[in-house]
Design a protein around this motif. Structure first.
Motif, PDB file in Angstrom:
ATOM      1  N   ALA A  12       0.665  -1.307   0.145  1.00 31.52           N
ATOM      2  CA  ALA A  12       0.054   0.291   0.157  1.00 31.52           C
ATOM      3  C   ALA A  12       0.898   1.210  -0.147  1.00 31.52           C
ATOM      4  O   ALA A  12       0.358   2.550   0.205  1.00 31.52           O
ATOM      5  CB  ALA A  12      -0.819   0.169   1.109  1.00 31.52           C
ATOM      6  N   ARG A  14       1.886   2.475  -2.956  1.00 27.66           N
ATOM      7  CA  ARG A  14       1.570   3.324  -3.999  1.00 27.66           C
ATOM      8  C   ARG A  14       0.646   2.442  -5.011  1.00 27.66           C
ATOM      9  O   ARG A  14       0.313   1.467  -4.263  1.00 27.66           O
ATOM     10  CB  ARG A  14       3.715   3.556  -4.592  1.00 27.66           C
ATOM     11  N   ILE A  16      -1.907   0.952  -6.180  1.00 27.22           N
ATOM     12  CA  ILE A  16      -3.632   0.355  -6.537  1.00 27.22           C
ATOM     13  C   ILE A  16      -3.574   0.542  -5.273  1.00 27.22           C
ATOM     14  O   ILE A  16      -4.764   1.081  -3.994  1.00 27.22           O
ATOM     15  CB  ILE A  16      -4.001  -0.467  -7.072  1.00 27.22           C
ATOM     16  N   ASP A  62       8.153  -8.317   3.525  1.00 26.58           N
ATOM     17  CA  ASP A  62       8.083  -9.349   2.374  1.00 26.58           C
ATOM     18  C   ASP A  62       7.022  -9.950   2.498  1.00 26.58           C
ATOM     19  O   ASP A  62       6.909 -11.050   3.416  1.00 26.58           O
ATOM     20  CB  ASP A  62       9.893  -9.512   2.030  1.00 26.58           C
ATOM     21  N   ASN A  89      -2.934  -7.179  -2.596  1.00 25.54           N
ATOM     22  CA  ASN A  89      -1.925  -5.702  -3.291  1.00 25.54           C
ATOM     23  C   ASN A  89      -1.330  -6.259  -4.047  1.00 25.54           C
ATOM     24  O   ASN A  89      -0.459  -6.074  -4.704  1.00 25.54           O
ATOM     25  CB  ASN A  89      -3.143  -4.516  -2.871  1.00 25.54           C
ATOM     26  N   SER A 141      -6.290 -10.016 -11.795  1.00 21.41           N
ATOM     27  CA  SER A 141      -5.234  -9.498 -13.224  1.00 21.41           C
ATOM     28  C   SER A 141      -6.893  -9.983 -14.325  1.00 21.41           C
ATOM     29  O   SER A 141      -6.805 -11.731 -13.550  1.00 21.41           O
ATOM     30  CB  SER A 141      -4.491  -9.726 -13.560  1.00 21.41           C
ATOM     31  N   TYR A 154       3.281 -14.620 -14.635  1.00 14.98           N
ATOM     32  CA  TYR A 154       2.683 -12.824 -14.114  1.00 14.98           C
ATOM     33  C   TYR A 154       0.772 -13.615 -14.318  1.00 14.98           C
ATOM     34  O   TYR A 154      -0.048 -14.103 -13.162  1.00 14.98           O
ATOM     35  CB  TYR A 154       2.458 -11.827 -14.803  1.00 14.98           C
ATOM     36  N   MET A 191       3.961   0.464 -12.213  1.00 18.50           N
ATOM     37  CA  MET A 191       3.891  -0.598 -12.641  1.00 18.50           C
ATOM     38  C   MET A 191       3.346  -1.129 -14.517  1.00 18.50           C
ATOM     39  O   MET A 191       4.238  -1.554 -15.306  1.00 18.50           O
ATOM     40  CB  MET A 191       2.416  -1.903 -12.273  1.00 18.50           C
ATOM     41  N   THR A 192       2.178  -0.503 -14.533  1.00 18.14           N
ATOM     42  CA  THR A 192       2.186  -0.099 -16.154  1.00 18.14           C
ATOM     43  C   THR A 192       2.841   1.305 -16.723  1.00 18.14           C
ATOM     44  O   THR A 192       3.386   0.423 -18.611  1.00 18.14           O
ATOM     45  CB  THR A 192       0.905   0.237 -16.740  1.00 18.14           C
TER      46      THR A 192
HETATM   47  P1  NAP Z   1       3.067  -0.683  -8.674  1.00 19.46           P
HETATM   48  O1  NAP Z   1       2.253   0.389  -8.489  1.00 19.46           O
HETATM   49  O2  NAP Z   1       4.337  -1.966  -9.106  1.00 19.46           O
HETATM   50  O3  NAP Z   1       2.868  -1.150  -6.969  1.00 19.46           O
HETATM   51  C1  NAP Z   1       3.272  -1.943  -6.291  1.00 19.46           C
HETATM   52  C2  NAP Z   1       2.722  -2.572  -4.479  1.00 19.46           C
HETATM   53  O4  NAP Z   1       3.350  -3.290  -4.775  1.00 19.46           O
HETATM   54  C3  NAP Z   1       3.846  -1.289  -4.188  1.00 19.46           C
HETATM   55  O5  NAP Z   1       3.822  -0.704  -2.962  1.00 19.46           O
HETATM   56  C4  NAP Z   1       5.691  -2.332  -3.178  1.00 19.46           C
HETATM   57  O6  NAP Z   1       5.606  -1.931  -2.155  1.00 19.46           O
HETATM   58  C5  NAP Z   1       4.552  -3.744  -3.463  1.00 19.46           C
HETATM   59  N1  NAP Z   1       5.019  -5.169  -2.900  1.00 19.46           N
HETATM   60  C6  NAP Z   1       5.642  -5.482  -4.494  1.00 19.46           C
HETATM   61  N2  NAP Z   1       6.592  -6.917  -3.799  1.00 19.46           N
HETATM   62  C7  NAP Z   1       6.397  -6.826  -2.308  1.00 19.46           C
HETATM   63  C8  NAP Z   1       6.380  -7.667  -1.461  1.00 19.46           C
HETATM   64  N3  NAP Z   1       7.364  -9.198  -1.607  1.00 19.46           N
HETATM   65  N4  NAP Z   1       5.643  -7.279  -0.032  1.00 19.46           N
HETATM   66  C9  NAP Z   1       5.571  -6.678   0.095  1.00 19.46           C
HETATM   67  N5  NAP Z   1       4.580  -5.898  -0.342  1.00 19.46           N
HETATM   68  C10 NAP Z   1       5.392  -5.695  -1.915  1.00 19.46           C
HETATM   69  O7  NAP Z   1       1.744  -2.211  -8.601  1.00 19.46           O
HETATM   70  P2  NAP Z   1       0.772  -1.714  -9.024  1.00 19.46           P
HETATM   71  O8  NAP Z   1      -0.104  -1.389 -10.599  1.00 19.46           O
HETATM   72  O9  NAP Z   1      -0.220  -0.807  -8.066  1.00 19.46           O
HETATM   73  O10 NAP Z   1      -0.960  -2.978  -8.800  1.00 19.46           O
HETATM   74  C11 NAP Z   1      -1.490  -3.379  -7.371  1.00 19.46           C
HETATM   75  C12 NAP Z   1      -1.710  -4.933  -7.732  1.00 19.46           C
HETATM   76  O11 NAP Z   1      -2.473  -5.055  -8.681  1.00 19.46           O
HETATM   77  C13 NAP Z   1      -0.744  -5.915  -7.981  1.00 19.46           C
HETATM   78  O12 NAP Z   1      -0.645  -6.822  -7.760  1.00 19.46           O
HETATM   79  C14 NAP Z   1      -0.679  -5.961  -9.525  1.00 19.46           C
HETATM   80  O13 NAP Z   1      -0.712  -7.159 -10.074  1.00 19.46           O
HETATM   81  C15 NAP Z   1      -2.177  -5.537  -9.894  1.00 19.46           C
HETATM   82  N6  NAP Z   1      -2.317  -5.241 -11.165  1.00 19.46           N
HETATM   83  C16 NAP Z   1      -2.415  -4.088 -12.092  1.00 19.46           C
HETATM   84  C17 NAP Z   1      -2.821  -3.735 -12.833  1.00 19.46           C
HETATM   85  C18 NAP Z   1      -2.470  -2.252 -13.318  1.00 19.46           C
HETATM   86  O14 NAP Z   1      -2.360  -2.076 -14.663  1.00 19.46           O
HETATM   87  N7  NAP Z   1      -1.267  -1.771 -12.440  1.00 19.46           N
HETATM   88  C19 NAP Z   1      -3.665  -4.825 -13.378  1.00 19.46           C
HETATM   89  C20 NAP Z   1      -4.312  -6.182 -13.407  1.00 19.46           C
HETATM   90  C21 NAP Z   1      -3.737  -6.192 -11.824  1.00 19.46           C
HETATM   91  P3  NAP Z   1       7.201  -1.264  -2.266  1.00 19.46           P
HETATM   92  O15 NAP Z   1       6.890  -0.244  -3.456  1.00 19.46           O
HETATM   93  O16 NAP Z   1       7.037  -0.571  -1.129  1.00 19.46           O
HETATM   94  O17 NAP Z   1       7.878  -2.262  -2.124  1.00 19.46           O
END
Ligand code: NAP
Length: 246
Positions: A12, A14, A16, A62, A89, A141, A154, A191-192
Motif C-alpha cells: 500500500a 503506492r 492501487i 516482504d 494487493n 488481473s 504473471y 507497474m504499467t
Molecule cells: P505498483 O505500482 O508497482 O505497486 C506495487 C506495490 O506492491 C508496491 O506498494 C510495492 O511495495 C508492493 N510490493 C511489491 N513486492 C512486495 C513484497 N514482496 N511485499 C510487500 N509488498 C510488495 O503496482 P500496481 O499497479 O499498483 O499493482 C497493484 C496490484 O494490482 C498488483 O497485485 C498488480 O499485479 C495488480 N494489477 C495491476 C494492474 C495495472 O494495470 N496496474 C493490472 C492488473 C492487476 P514497495 O514499493 O514498498 O516495495
C-alpha cells in the motif's frame, strides 16, 4: 460504510494499494499499511490516510516471507485488536517471452503474487474463524482470466490467486467471511509505466472505453466489497477493465 473496521492492505505504499488504503480510510476504516521497499511513499500514503481522519500504522514486510508475514499479522492484531478486512494487493510483474524468463523471475513472481496472498490468508485465518466475520479481497488481473503473451508467469500467479479466492470463499463462507477477487485491466501506475514498444498504445486501442483506468476505479470497488452491502457476495472475480475482456 467501514466505520469501526480495521483493514490490512499489502503493498500500500503506492499505486492501487495506496488508493485502496486511502479509500477505505475515507470510509471510516483504520489502516494497517504494509510496504516492502518504498518507505518514502509509505509515509506519504500514511499522511493522506491521517488527513482523512483515520488511524494508520505502517508495517515493513516482504509478504512472500512466511515468517515475516506471520510476524506482521501478529503485530497488526496486537496494535489494533483485530483485522476485519484483508486486501492482498502486493504484486510484481517480470514480463518476457518464456525463453527469456529465468528461474529466479518465475520464483519471485509466484512468491509475491500467490504465496504472499496465501501467507496473509493463512496467518489471519484463525482470527477470521474466531470473529465469524470479515472480508478478504485479492487483487488479481484480467491476465489470470485470459492469459497474455509475455506475461506467462504473471498470468499463472493471478490465475492461481483466482483459484485461491474461490477455495477460501468455499472454506470460510460458513463463518461469515467473504473472499472475492478484483481483476483490473490496464490501470495507470508505476507497474504499467514500464510497458515498452508501443504495448500501452496497442492495449489502449483495444479497450472499448479507449482509455486506461485509474487506481481510484479499483479502490472504490474494493471498499464496496469490504462493506456490509457486499456481505452476500463471495467467490466472485470482478473485472475493472473498461471492457477490455468483453
Ligand atoms: P505498483 O505500482 O508497482 O505497486 C506495487 C506495490 O506492491 C508496491 O506498494 C510495492 O511495495 C508492493 N510490493 C511489491 N513486492 C512486495 C513484497 N514482496 N511485499 C510487500 N509488498 C510488495 O503496482 P500496481 O499497479 O499498483 O499493482 C497493484 C496490484 O494490482 C498488483 O497485485 C498488480 O499485479 C495488480 N494489477 C495491476 C494492474 C495495472 O494495470 N496496474 C493490472 C492488473 C492487476 P514497495 O514499493 O514498498 O516495495
Amino acid at each position: 460504510m467501514l466505520k469501526g473496521k480495521v483493514a490490512l492492505v499489502t503493498g500500500a505504499s503506492r499505486g492501487i494499494g495506496a488508493e485502496i488504503a486511502v479509500e477505505m480510510a475515507r470510509n471510516g476504516a483504520a489502516i494497517a499499511l504494509n510496504y516492502y521497499r518504498d518507505e518514502e511513499n509509505a509515509f506519504i500514503t500514511q499522511k493522506r490516510i491521517i488527513e482523512e481522519g483515520a488511524d494508520c500504522k505502517i508495517y515493513e514486510c516482504d509478504v512472500s516471507d512466511f515468517a515475516k508475514s506471520s510476524q506482521m499479522a501478529i503485530d497488526a492484531q496486537k496494535d489494533y485488536g483485530r483485522i476485519d478486512i484483508l486486501v492482498n494487493n502486493a504484486g510484481i510483474a517480470r514480463d518476457n517471452p518464456v525463453l527469456r524468463i529465468s528461474e529466479q523471475d518465475y520464483d519471485d513472481v509466484l512468491d509475491v503474487n500467490l504465496k504472499g496472498a496465501f501467507n496473509m490468508i493463512k496467518h489471519l485465518y484463525p482470527s477470521f474463524m474466531k470473529n465469524r466475520s470479515g472480508a478478504i479481497i485479492n487483487i488479481a488481473s484480467v491476465c489470470g482470466l485470459r492469459g497474455w503473451e509475455w506475461q506467462s508467469t504473471y498470468a499463472a500467479s493471478k490465475g492461481g490467486l483466482i483459484a485461491l479466492t474461490k477455495s477460501i470463499a468455499k472454506e470460510l463462507g460458513g463463518r461469515g467471511v467473504t473472499c472475492n477477487a478484483i481483476a483490473p485491466g490496464l490501470i495507470e501506475t508505476d507497474m504499467t509505466a514500464k510497458l515498452k514498444g508501443g504495448q500501452r498504445e496497442r492495449l489502449v486501442a483495444s479497450i472499448p472505453m479507449k482509455r486506461p483506468g485509474q487506481a481510484g476505479d479499483v479502490s472504490k470497488l474494493a471498499a464496496f466489497l469490504a462493506s456490509s452491502g457486499a456481505s452476500y457476495i463471495t467467490g466472485e472475480v470482478i473485472k475493472v477493465d473498461g471492457g477490455l475482456c468483453i
